[in-house]
Design a protein around this motif. Structure first.
Motif, PDB file in Angstrom:
ATOM      1  N   LEU A  65       0.833  -1.194   0.000  1.00 24.24           N
ATOM      2  CA  LEU A  65       0.000   0.000   0.000  1.00 24.24           C
ATOM      3  C   LEU A  65       0.867   1.243   0.000  1.00 24.24           C
ATOM      4  N   ILE A  66       0.573   2.146  -0.942  1.00 21.83           N
ATOM      5  CA  ILE A  66       1.267   3.430  -1.021  1.00 21.83           C
ATOM      6  C   ILE A  66       0.297   4.515  -0.584  1.00 21.83           C
ATOM      7  N   ASN A  67       0.757   5.389   0.280  1.00 21.70           N
ATOM      8  CA  ASN A  67       0.005   6.559   0.724  1.00 21.70           C
ATOM      9  C   ASN A  67       0.662   7.746   0.034  1.00 21.70           C
ATOM     10  N   ALA A  68       0.041   8.223  -1.056  1.00 24.70           N
ATOM     11  CA  ALA A  68       0.682   9.215  -1.916  1.00 24.70           C
ATOM     12  C   ALA A  68       0.046  10.591  -1.762  1.00 24.70           C
ATOM     13  N   TYR A  69       0.895  11.584  -1.596  1.00 20.79           N
ATOM     14  CA  TYR A  69       0.481  12.978  -1.468  1.00 20.79           C
ATOM     15  C   TYR A  69       1.126  13.799  -2.573  1.00 20.79           C
ATOM     16  N   SER A  70       0.472  14.881  -2.943  1.00 23.37           N
ATOM     17  CA  SER A  70       1.093  15.835  -3.857  1.00 23.37           C
ATOM     18  C   SER A  70       0.522  17.217  -3.599  1.00 23.37           C
ATOM     19  N   SER A  71       1.360  18.213  -3.759  1.00 24.60           N
ATOM     20  CA  SER A  71       0.904  19.602  -3.729  1.00 24.60           C
ATOM     21  C   SER A  71       1.243  20.272  -5.058  1.00 24.60           C
TER      22      SER A  71
END
Length: 176
Positions: A65-71
């Motif tokens: 499982l990847i917990n991906a964030y981006s701004s």
């Protein structure tokens, strides 16, 4: 009353010809709780702490499982195809655009998108703000690709050709 000897002989014959039954055993799994920010960092900055939050080792090889964030707006992987894994995305925050095969989908929080192996796919962030998506990859095994890619990005050592070569080692082909 019928002669049970005939049935007995048939059962005996069928039983002796059967292949031995193999029982697949899985490692004993342990409960695991990850706090926000925990996991194996694979990319991003403190503002975008993308990490593997569950590894294949922790799930008995079932998934990671990847917990991906981006701004950053308009960011995502190039069009690619996996030959070994399926991917599922669950949108938590922000707007995304997905291409799965011939389907183009605008995705918003609460949506789930499934991308089977051998189907070309890509996605990117749209709009403005912050983006957050959970990515489940089944079965596990591809996490080493993401860990290596993240290390090379942080060390400024990842070239486009180097990424293609790394991807090929894990059964991924870039199509763009």
């Amino acid at each position: 009353m019928p002669d049970n000897k005939i049935g007995y002989e048939a059962r005996k014959r069928n039983t002796s010809q059967e292949a031995p039954t193999q029982v697949q055993t899985f490692p004993a799994l342990q409960p695991l709780i990850r706090q926000p920010g925990e996991g194996i960092s694979i990319a991003g900055s403190p503002e975008d702490p993308t990490a593997i939050t569950l590894t294949g080792k922790e799930t008995g090889g079932a998934f990671f499982l990847i917990n991906a964030y981006s701004s950053v707006p308009n960011v995502g992987p190039p069009l690619h195809v996996h030959t070994r894994e399926d991917e599922t995305w669950y949108i938590l925050e922000g707007e995304y655009e997905f291409r799965i095969g011939n389907n183009l989908v605008s995705a918003s929080p609460g949506m789930t998108i499934f991308g089977p192996r051998n189907i070309p796919h890509t996605f990117h962030t749209t709009g403005s703000g912050h983006w957050h998506v959970l990515i489940m990859v089944t079965p596990a095994g591809l996490e080493d690709f993401f860990i290596t890619m993240g290390q090379r990005i942080r060390q400024n050592e990842l070239t486009p050709e180097g990424l293609k070569k790394l991807a090929r080692q894990y059964g991924i082909s870039f199509l763009d």
